[in-house]
Design an enzyme around this catalytic site. Structure first.
Site, PDB file in Angstrom:
ATOM      1  N   SER A  39       4.555   9.650   5.102  1.00 46.34           N
ATOM      2  CA  SER A  39       3.310   8.936   5.410  1.00 46.34           C
ATOM      3  C   SER A  39       3.452   7.899   6.511  1.00 46.34           C
ATOM      4  O   SER A  39       2.460   7.467   7.076  1.00 46.34           O
ATOM      5  CB  SER A  39       2.744   8.278   4.152  1.00 46.34           C
ATOM      6  OG  SER A  39       3.534   7.182   3.767  1.00 46.34           O
ATOM      7  N   LYS A  80       3.454   0.731   3.797  1.00 41.67           N
ATOM      8  CA  LYS A  80       2.335   1.011   4.716  1.00 41.67           C
ATOM      9  C   LYS A  80       2.242  -0.103   5.744  1.00 41.67           C
ATOM     10  O   LYS A  80       2.900  -1.124   5.663  1.00 41.67           O
ATOM     11  CB  LYS A  80       1.002   1.100   3.953  1.00 41.67           C
ATOM     12  CG  LYS A  80       0.965   2.116   2.837  1.00 41.67           C
ATOM     13  CD  LYS A  80       1.038   3.537   3.336  1.00 41.67           C
ATOM     14  CE  LYS A  80       1.044   4.494   2.138  1.00 41.67           C
ATOM     15  NZ  LYS A  80       1.454   5.828   2.488  1.00 41.67           N
TER      16      LYS A  80
END
Length: 183
Positions: A39, A80
């Protein structure tokens, strides 16, 4: 005999102090994390090992585009990039990030966009469409993975509480040939 016992006691004491120091540093200041999944590609790769700076956000606040580690669920931590700060209005339109109406460059995505020139990299959205709120709430952050096509991030889980952020991750220490600072 007494000297031998004293020497053993000193070794045990030194070992105990070393273990306590290591545990304290890991618990309060720095912790290792393993990137799990793709990701955050191209910035981070699956199985990269990183150092999480836990102390930085105890004395300061996350900044836009920091890479952070946070508790996503009881069992799982996510890594993230911070896109929206408290009070920000977030919109993605035509593969361009808009924060409070201003377009922002995302240079960390350039290499992937060149490789994957087959359509949009990030689908259009507004924060309001995702969360029902036009602005990132106080005490919250909006985060996204760099691999926008394959990231479970703020577009799926909404904003995250700043209290859930463990720290900033910007040092890859393994594999050895890939040791680097990331931004």
């Amino acid at each position: 005999m007494a000297r031998s016992k004293n020497e053993i006691f000193e070794w045990v004491k030194a070992l105990a102090i070393a273990i306590l120091l290591a545990a304290g540093i890991r618990y309060f200041f720095f912790a290792p994390i393993v990137v799990d999944g793709e990701s955050m590609m191209p910035t981070l790769h699956s199985q990269d090992r990183m150092i999480v700076n836990k102390i930085g956000y105890k004395i300061g606040e996350p900044e836009r585009f920091d890479i952070v580690v946070f508790h996503a669920t009881v069992e799982k931590d996510y890594i993230k990039r911070v896109i929206g700060l408290p009070g920000d209005e977030i919109e993605y339109r035509d593969d361009t990030l808009y924060i409070n109406g201003d377009a922002y460059e995302e240079p960390y995505l350039d290499s992937y966009k060149e490789e994957m020139a087959d359509g949009k990299w990030t689908e259009d959205f507004t924060l309001e469409e995702i969360t029902g709120s036009k602005y990132v709430p106080d005490g919250h952050l909006f985060v996204m993975g760099d691999n926008r096509r394959y990231s479970r991030d703020g577009r799926h889980i909404g904003t995250i509480e700043q209290d859930e952020v463990l720290g900033k991750a910007n040092i890859v220490y393994w594999p050895l040939p890939d040791i680097r600072m990331v931004k």
